[in-house]
Scaffold this motif. Structure first.
Motif, mmCIF file in Angstrom:
data_model
loop_
_atom_site.group_PDB
_atom_site.id
_atom_site.type_symbol
_atom_site.label_atom_id
_atom_site.label_comp_id
_atom_site.label_asym_id
_atom_site.label_seq_id
_atom_site.Cartn_x
_atom_site.Cartn_y
_atom_site.Cartn_z
ATOM 1 N N LEU A 157 0.839 -1.200 0.000
ATOM 2 C CA LEU A 157 0.000 0.000 0.000
ATOM 3 C C LEU A 157 0.873 1.249 0.000
ATOM 4 O O LEU A 157 0.597 2.213 -0.729
ATOM 5 C CB LEU A 157 -0.934 0.001 1.202
ATOM 6 N N ARG A 158 1.922 1.255 0.806
ATOM 7 C CA ARG A 158 2.816 2.409 0.829
ATOM 8 C C ARG A 158 3.440 2.657 -0.544
ATOM 9 O O ARG A 158 3.545 3.803 -1.008
ATOM 10 C CB ARG A 158 3.906 2.217 1.876
ATOM 11 N N PHE A 159 3.838 1.568 -1.217
ATOM 12 C CA PHE A 159 4.402 1.690 -2.560
ATOM 13 C C PHE A 159 3.396 2.357 -3.504
ATOM 14 O O PHE A 159 3.747 3.263 -4.275
ATOM 15 C CB PHE A 159 4.777 0.305 -3.077
ATOM 16 N N LEU A 160 2.131 1.923 -3.426
ATOM 17 C CA LEU A 160 1.106 2.492 -4.305
ATOM 18 C C LEU A 160 0.793 3.942 -3.939
ATOM 19 O O LEU A 160 0.552 4.776 -4.820
ATOM 20 C CB LEU A 160 -0.158 1.635 -4.237
ATOM 21 N N ALA A 191 -4.443 3.949 9.461
ATOM 22 C CA ALA A 191 -4.632 5.314 9.954
ATOM 23 C C ALA A 191 -3.346 6.119 9.838
ATOM 24 O O ALA A 191 -3.370 7.312 9.475
ATOM 25 C CB ALA A 191 -5.117 5.281 11.403
ATOM 26 N N LEU A 192 -2.211 5.499 10.127
ATOM 27 C CA LEU A 192 -0.924 6.196 10.004
ATOM 28 C C LEU A 192 -0.630 6.568 8.551
ATOM 29 O O LEU A 192 -0.187 7.687 8.256
ATOM 30 C CB LEU A 192 0.188 5.309 10.557
ATOM 31 N N LEU A 193 -0.872 5.621 7.638
ATOM 32 C CA LEU A 193 -0.623 5.900 6.221
ATOM 33 C C LEU A 193 -1.577 6.959 5.694
ATOM 34 O O LEU A 193 -1.198 7.791 4.861
ATOM 35 C CB LEU A 193 -0.763 4.604 5.412
ATOM 36 N N LYS A 194 -2.796 6.919 6.160
ATOM 37 C CA LYS A 194 -3.778 7.927 5.742
ATOM 38 C C LYS A 194 -3.297 9.331 6.089
ATOM 39 O O LYS A 194 -3.369 10.256 5.270
ATOM 40 C CB LYS A 194 -5.114 7.634 6.415
ATOM 41 N N ARG A 195 -2.771 9.497 7.303
ATOM 42 C CA ARG A 195 -2.264 10.812 7.702
ATOM 43 C C ARG A 195 -1.020 11.193 6.907
ATOM 44 O O ARG A 195 -0.876 12.324 6.455
ATOM 45 C CB ARG A 195 -1.933 10.817 9.204
#
Length: 390
Positions: A157-160, A191-195
């Motif tokens: 997800l982080r890569f995308l 939640a962390l990635l969203k922020r």
């Protein structure tokens, strides 16, 4: 239209054909279903808290039916927005500790309506590859780009998110509990990635609402990340035992959906009696804590019994307990043999699940007794041996 016959024949050959079967309920036997002349232990229902036949909910619906009539008569934006809607939405917002709430006809319409209202061309939706079909279809309807990340894989997800970081709007969508596997989404990490990437976060609590949280608010509240979630979505057709769906969030979000969510705008409103029944179910979900306690006891017992019998059902704590069979034919035979043993459990096959992962998906309820579940596990073991699964 002869092409249909050919494709239906191909589906039959691949053991993918589906058909409708009549099931009946017996009020005196909660947790069971009747097929033909046979009373079967129902391990395929989403009635997690055992509220679908509750006499108090039935009586509230009956009284409202007599005072409000059979149907709403129009969409909510015309004349279908009756008084029970306002009472329910105010209670939902309080329950979820959000500013506002909005009721939809069902979960499919809620997901497809919300996603297509929030994003469009030029935007991107990040969706777990095992998300419900309504999330996938909502993304298609929105015309936003779909970026599917591997199941619960936060590095992917982080890569995308990095790849699409320049998109106008970014929406991360996930089931809280995945309907065919029973496992949980890593909501804290999401939640962390969203922020970090300034994305919106939408969580579908269809299979976790009523089950987790101090008052059954769902997994977001259980894990303490509810304030990081922009769109709380859930259904009334599972733990609530009724029908319909809700979206909770900011007042701005709800005002936007009232004006932009096409499934809400162009659908007749739910009957007032149904909305009143949901309100009563919401009261019971919040106050009758013993139902959640009993359900979790049943989950622990059933999972451990199947593990002891030799099945690998993982270490989850949701009422969804899958046994992965593999090929479609074996799954169908397994399901049929279980019915002969007095258990209703449906074979789940592609495209609902990935190819090669056909399964029996058991669903538990607070109304199932320990004895029923222990006996069922033994019968499942017997069938597993007979079918060569164990």
């Amino acid at each position: 239209m002869n092409w249909m016959e050919k494709e239906l024949a191909d589906m039959t050959d691949a053991s993918l054909m589906r058909s409708l079967r009549v099931n009946s309920l017996v009020l005196e036997c909660p947790g069971y279903t009747v097929r033909g002349e046979r009373l079967l232990l129902n391990l395929s229902s989403n009635d997690y808290l055992g509220l679908s036949q509750h006499p108090v909910i039935v009586e509230v619906m009956r009284e409202t039916l007599l005072s409000e009539g059979v149907g709403s008569g129009a969409s909510r934006l015309v004349t279908g927005n009756r008084a029970p809607y306002g009472r329910l939405e105010e209670a939902l917002a309080g329950w979820q500790n959000c500013e506002a709430a909005l009721v939809f006809a069902n979960g499919y319409m809620a997901n497809s309506g919300v996603i297509s209202a929030l994003v469009s061309r030029g935007d991107v939706v990040f969706s777990d590859q095992l998300n419900h079909a309504s999330i996938v279809d909502g993304t298609i309807l929105s015309r936003a780009e779909l970026a599917r990340y591997r199941h619960n894989d936060m590095e992917h997800l982080r890569f995308l998110l990095n790849k699409y970081r320049d998109k106008r709007r970014k929406l991360i969508v996930t089931d809280a509990v995945f309907s065919m596997d029973g496992d949980q989404a890593p909501l804290c990490e999401l939640a962390l990635l969203k922020r970090e990437y300034e994305a919106m976060l939408m969580v579908d609590e269809a299979h976790s609402g009523g089950i987790y949280g101090r008052r059954g608010e769902g997994l977001c509240h259980e894990l303490g990340v509810q304030d990081e979630v922009d769109v709380h979505m859930g259904t009334f057709s599972k733990s609530f035992g009724v029908y319909g769906a809700y979206v909770c969030g900011s007042r701005t979000l709800i005002r936007w959906l009232i004006n932009k969510a096409r499934p809400l705008i162009y659908s007749t409103a739910l009957p007032p009696s149904l909305v009143a029944g949901i309100s009563k179910a919401l009261d019971m979900v919040q106050t009758e804590h013993w139902r959640r306690e009993r359900l979790h006891e049943a989950i622990r017992l059933f999972r451990s019994s199947l593990n002891e019998a030799g099945f690998d059902v993982g270490n989850g704590d949701s009422p969804i307990v899958p046994i992965i069979i593999g090929d479609n034919d074996t799954a169908i035979r397994f399901s049929g043999a279980l019915e002969e043993e007095g258990i209703a459990s449906v074979a789940i096959r592609p495209p609902t699940v990935p190819a090669g992962t056909a399964r029996i998906r058991f669903s538990l309820s607070a109304v199932h007794s320990n004895k029923e579940l222990i006996d069922a596990a033994e019968r499942i073991r017997t069938v597993g041996l007979q079918q060569g699964v164990l």
